[in-house]
Scaffold this active site. Structure first.
Site, PDB file in Angstrom:
ATOM      1  N   HIS A 266      29.362  48.725  44.289  1.00 36.10           N
ATOM      2  CA  HIS A 266      29.440  50.179  44.058  1.00 36.10           C
ATOM      3  C   HIS A 266      30.593  50.742  44.890  1.00 36.10           C
ATOM      4  CE1 HIS A 266      28.215  54.141  43.036  1.00 36.10           C
ATOM      5  NE2 HIS A 266      27.119  54.282  43.760  1.00 36.10           N
ATOM      6  N   HIS A 307      32.750  47.707  34.850  1.00 32.59           N
ATOM      7  CA  HIS A 307      31.952  48.917  35.087  1.00 32.59           C
ATOM      8  C   HIS A 307      30.731  48.877  34.179  1.00 32.59           C
ATOM      9  CE1 HIS A 307      30.889  53.150  35.563  1.00 32.59           C
ATOM     10  NE2 HIS A 307      31.654  53.131  36.622  1.00 32.59           N
ATOM     11  N   ASP A 365      37.969  52.170  41.737  1.00 31.53           N
ATOM     12  CA  ASP A 365      38.232  51.556  43.054  1.00 31.53           C
ATOM     13  C   ASP A 365      39.486  50.715  43.093  1.00 31.53           C
ATOM     14  OD1 ASP A 365      34.829  51.428  42.938  1.00 31.53           O
ATOM     15  OD2 ASP A 365      35.881  52.428  44.584  1.00 31.53           O
TER      16      ASP A 365
HETATM   17  C1  SDX Z   1      31.700  52.048  41.082  1.00 32.66           C
HETATM   18  O1  SDX Z   1      28.006  53.465  38.121  1.00 32.66           O
HETATM   19  C2  SDX Z   1      29.081  54.104  38.454  1.00 32.66           C
HETATM   20  O2  SDX Z   1      29.469  55.074  37.838  1.00 32.66           O
HETATM   21  C3  SDX Z   1      29.793  53.545  39.681  1.00 32.66           C
HETATM   22  C4  SDX Z   1      31.103  54.244  40.040  1.00 32.66           C
HETATM   23  C5  SDX Z   1      30.886  55.677  40.512  1.00 32.66           C
HETATM   24  O3  SDX Z   1      31.841  56.453  40.450  1.00 32.66           O
HETATM   25  O4  SDX Z   1      29.785  55.967  41.053  1.00 32.66           O
HETATM   26  O5  SDX Z   1      31.972  54.252  38.922  1.00 32.66           O
HETATM   27  C6  SDX Z   1      31.797  53.508  41.196  1.00 32.66           C
HETATM   28  O6  SDX Z   1      30.773  51.484  41.594  1.00 32.66           O
HETATM   29  C7  SDX Z   1      32.740  51.300  40.277  1.00 32.66           C
HETATM   30  C8  SDX Z   1      32.457  49.769  40.237  1.00 32.66           C
HETATM   31  C9  SDX Z   1      32.997  49.169  41.510  1.00 32.66           C
HETATM   32  N1  SDX Z   1      32.566  47.731  41.612  1.00 32.66           N
HETATM   33  C10 SDX Z   1      33.464  46.743  41.481  1.00 32.66           C
HETATM   34  O7  SDX Z   1      34.652  46.897  41.193  1.00 32.66           O
HETATM   35  C11 SDX Z   1      32.872  45.365  41.763  1.00 32.66           C
HETATM   36  C12 SDX Z   1      33.322  44.389  40.667  1.00 32.66           C
HETATM   37  N2  SDX Z   1      32.647  44.722  39.429  1.00 32.66           N
HETATM   38  C13 SDX Z   1      31.395  44.114  39.115  1.00 32.66           C
HETATM   39  O8  SDX Z   1      30.624  43.658  40.136  1.00 32.66           O
HETATM   40  C14 SDX Z   1      30.692  44.696  37.895  1.00 32.66           C
HETATM   41  O9  SDX Z   1      31.641  44.873  36.933  1.00 32.66           O
HETATM   42  C15 SDX Z   1      29.887  45.967  38.067  1.00 32.66           C
HETATM   43  C16 SDX Z   1      28.892  45.846  39.176  1.00 32.66           C
HETATM   44  C17 SDX Z   1      30.807  47.109  38.350  1.00 32.66           C
HETATM   45  C18 SDX Z   1      29.143  46.225  36.756  1.00 32.66           C
HETATM   46  O10 SDX Z   1      28.240  45.182  36.598  1.00 32.66           O
HETATM   47  P1  SDX Z   1      27.221  45.135  35.340  1.00 32.66           P
HETATM   48  O11 SDX Z   1      27.361  46.319  34.479  1.00 32.66           O
HETATM   49  O12 SDX Z   1      25.869  44.802  35.862  1.00 32.66           O
HETATM   50  O13 SDX Z   1      27.807  43.953  34.499  1.00 32.66           O
HETATM   51  P2  SDX Z   1      27.486  42.444  34.748  1.00 32.66           P
HETATM   52  O14 SDX Z   1      27.515  42.153  36.225  1.00 32.66           O
HETATM   53  O15 SDX Z   1      26.271  42.088  33.977  1.00 32.66           O
HETATM   54  O16 SDX Z   1      28.798  41.770  34.107  1.00 32.66           O
HETATM   55  C19 SDX Z   1      28.875  41.550  32.719  1.00 32.66           C
HETATM   56  C20 SDX Z   1      29.679  40.249  32.596  1.00 32.66           C
HETATM   57  C21 SDX Z   1      29.108  39.138  33.466  1.00 32.66           C
HETATM   58  O17 SDX Z   1      29.442  37.915  32.818  1.00 32.66           O
HETATM   59  P3  SDX Z   1      28.250  37.170  31.930  1.00 32.66           P
HETATM   60  O18 SDX Z   1      27.080  36.948  32.882  1.00 32.66           O
HETATM   61  O19 SDX Z   1      27.906  38.135  30.809  1.00 32.66           O
HETATM   62  O20 SDX Z   1      28.890  35.898  31.477  1.00 32.66           O
HETATM   63  O21 SDX Z   1      31.021  40.474  33.085  1.00 32.66           O
HETATM   64  C22 SDX Z   1      31.249  39.648  34.229  1.00 32.66           C
HETATM   65  C23 SDX Z   1      29.898  39.213  34.751  1.00 32.66           C
HETATM   66  O22 SDX Z   1      30.010  37.955  35.404  1.00 32.66           O
HETATM   67  N3  SDX Z   1      31.936  40.496  35.200  1.00 32.66           N
HETATM   68  C24 SDX Z   1      32.967  40.116  35.952  1.00 32.66           C
HETATM   69  C25 SDX Z   1      33.321  41.266  36.706  1.00 32.66           C
HETATM   70  N4  SDX Z   1      32.496  42.265  36.399  1.00 32.66           N
HETATM   71  C26 SDX Z   1      31.637  41.795  35.476  1.00 32.66           C
HETATM   72  N5  SDX Z   1      33.603  38.933  36.064  1.00 32.66           N
HETATM   73  C27 SDX Z   1      34.641  38.915  36.950  1.00 32.66           C
HETATM   74  N6  SDX Z   1      35.061  39.981  37.704  1.00 32.66           N
HETATM   75  C28 SDX Z   1      34.414  41.158  37.607  1.00 32.66           C
HETATM   76  N7  SDX Z   1      34.816  42.208  38.330  1.00 32.66           N
END
Ligand code: SDX
Length: 429
Positions: A266, A307, A365
């Site tokens: 997050h 996201h 971010d």
């Molecule tokens: C913020 O909610 C909000 O609005 C948050 C925010 C706000 O203003 O409040 O926008 C701020 O938190 C932005 C996000 C910041 N976080 C990151 O940048 C961390 C990296 N991103 C991830 O951890 C992830 O993308 C999330 C946590 C942001 C979202 O995760 P989800 O929606 O639970 O998606 P998921 O983890 O289920 O991923 C879906 C797929 C997965 O692969 P499969 O299991 O389907 O094979 O996409 C892959 C994940 O492994 N994946 C990534 C990835 N993000 C998702 N693979 C590599 N790198 C990534 N960054």
């Protein structure tokens, strides 16, 4: 809201269950599942991927279109024409202020930027190397021990006063975290300065000389706060709402939001992005990290990408990237090596099948860390900046919830533990 119907048939349940369906002004229709409990059923939605936890009028996000509206106004237009405090007013009161309302709000916020002198004692209990988010959890939570004269949350005026105190005081507490970490004296707010200027003054000013804040730096700081102001029912805002639903002290509720924001999935992602760019170190190593991000057996994720809602560009990332270019150019840092790595990383990722198929785009971010670094903010303070910017969103959602009918949030579960069994005496085990 117009009411439609959904019919649910469940194997083993002999009748069709009819559920109301509501349409909002924007976004998907919602199925009201509250009647399921009476039918002996729960919904199951870990991570709340498909759950609308509340009704709200504050912010609308369309993840497919990459749209973000605050009280109907697109974030791109607010970033270009508005200021952070004007956006705070909009989030809290629902409309853009008139000139007089804007000036009165700014004056009110300015007059509440000081914190009780005793708050400083809390900082001296920490080690110098305490993470500033740990200090912020403590300091903002500590505010709940003050202001007893305006804490009747059923009183609208008290709620607004609390919102104003939090928006006004959190930058002061944030700057105090930094000052404490470098052993410099805390700086008092300077009421002659704008909100962003004042924050930078409290961060980088010293008692022995006048602060000289460059307008380009103050403008960029204001825009960074604005771009973080609110984001619908994200994890930290949902935490503030859940804590608030028990009638808890609002300062303590915001402290719980700060705790939730801290995680790298997050708000902690901006700090993680910078650390990732430092670790990559050179554009020649980007492919190695892209490979790791795609490897199911490697916990490494490309920080700043992906996201829960945006399956297109995060509109804030676009504005942040543009601001990044402007700030670095104005500061003569356009050759910043981290920016080069970030831009190349973005380009490679956006052309990579894995990221395209999983709709992983840069989020807010990804570029914020590079701007913050250019503004002289230390990496460990990045998430504190996010918390400072997000405060109006947290308090606006808390205020919206408490202003109407609400119930304590109490989710249920799918229980897969033991069924009832009898205690086994120690001698029989
Ligand atoms: C913020 O909610 C909000 O609005 C948050 C925010 C706000 O203003 O409040 O926008 C701020 O938190 C932005 C996000 C910041 N976080 C990151 O940048 C961390 C990296 N991103 C991830 O951890 C992830 O993308 C999330 C946590 C942001 C979202 O995760 P989800 O929606 O639970 O998606 P998921 O983890 O289920 O991923 C879906 C797929 C997965 O692969 P499969 O299991 O389907 O094979 O996409 C892959 C994940 O492994 N994946 C990534 C990835 N993000 C998702 N693979 C590599 N790198 C990534 N960054």
């Amino acid at each position: 809201m117009t009411e439609l119907k959904a019919q649910l048939t469940v194997d083993g349940v002999d009748k069709t269950i009819e559920l109301p369906v509501y349409s909002g002004t924007e976004g998907p229709m919602v199925v009201d599942v509250r009647g399921l409990t009476a039918q002996g059923l729960f919904t199951y939605d870990p991570g709340f991927m498909s759950t609308a936890s509340c009704e709200s009028k504050i912010t609308y996000i369309d993840g497919g279109q990459g749209t973000l509206l605050h009280r109907g106004y697109p974030i791109e237009q607010l970033a270009e024409h508005s200021t952070y405090l004007e956006t705070c007013y909009l989030l809290l009161y629902g409309e853009l202020p008139s000139k007089a309302e804007k000036e009165a709000f700014e004056a009110t916020i300015t007059s509440h930027t000081m914190v009780h002198e005793s708050i400083a004692d809390f900082y001296h209990g920490f080690r110098r190397d305490a993470h500033p988010m740990a200090i912020m959890c403590g300091a903002v939570g500590a505010l709940s021990a003050f202001y007893h004269e305006s804490l009747n949350i059923e009183n609208e005026e008290h709620r607004v006063q609390t919102a104003i105190k939090l928006i006004a005081k959190i930058p002061t507490l944030a700057a105090m975290c930094y000052k404490f970490s470098i052993g410099q004296p805390f700086m008092y707010p300077d009421n002659s300065k704008s909100y962003a200027e004042n924050f930078l003054h409290m961060m980088f000013g010293v008692p022995c000389e006048e602060s000289n804040i460059k307008p380009v730096i103050a403008r960029a700081m204001d825009r960074v706060f604005l771009l973080h102001a609110d984001h619908e029912q994200n994890a930290s805002t949902s935490t503030v709402r859940l804590a608030g639903s028990s009638g808890a002290n609002p300062f303590a509720c915001v402290a719980s939001g700060i705790a939730a924001l801290w995680g790298p999935a997050h708000g902690g992602a901006n700090e993680a992005v910078l650390n990732m760019l430092y670790e990559i170190g050179d554009v020649s190593r980007i492919d190695e990290y892209i490979k790791r991000a795609k490897d199911k057996n490697d916990p490494f994720r490309l920080m700043g990408f992906g996201h829960r809602v945006y399956k297109n560009f995060d509109p804030r990332a676009k504005v942040m990237k543009q601001s990044c270019d402007e700030v670095l150019q104005e500061l003569g840092l356009e050759d910043d090596p981290l920016l080069k790595i970030a831009k190349r990383l973005e380009q490679i990722a956006l052309e990579d099948e894995y990221f395209i198929e999983k709709k992983l785009y840069p989020n807010v971010d990804f570029y914020s860390g590079i701007i913050l670094k250019a503004l002289g903010i230390p990496v460990e303070m990045f998430t504190v900046i996010f918390a400072t910017g997000r405060t109006p969103g947290w308090v606006a959602h808390w205020h919206e919830m408490i202003s109407g009918p609400y119930k304590i949030g109490r989710p249920r579960q799918l229980y897969t533990g033991y069924s009832k069994r009898d205690y086994v005496k120690l001698e029989d085990r």
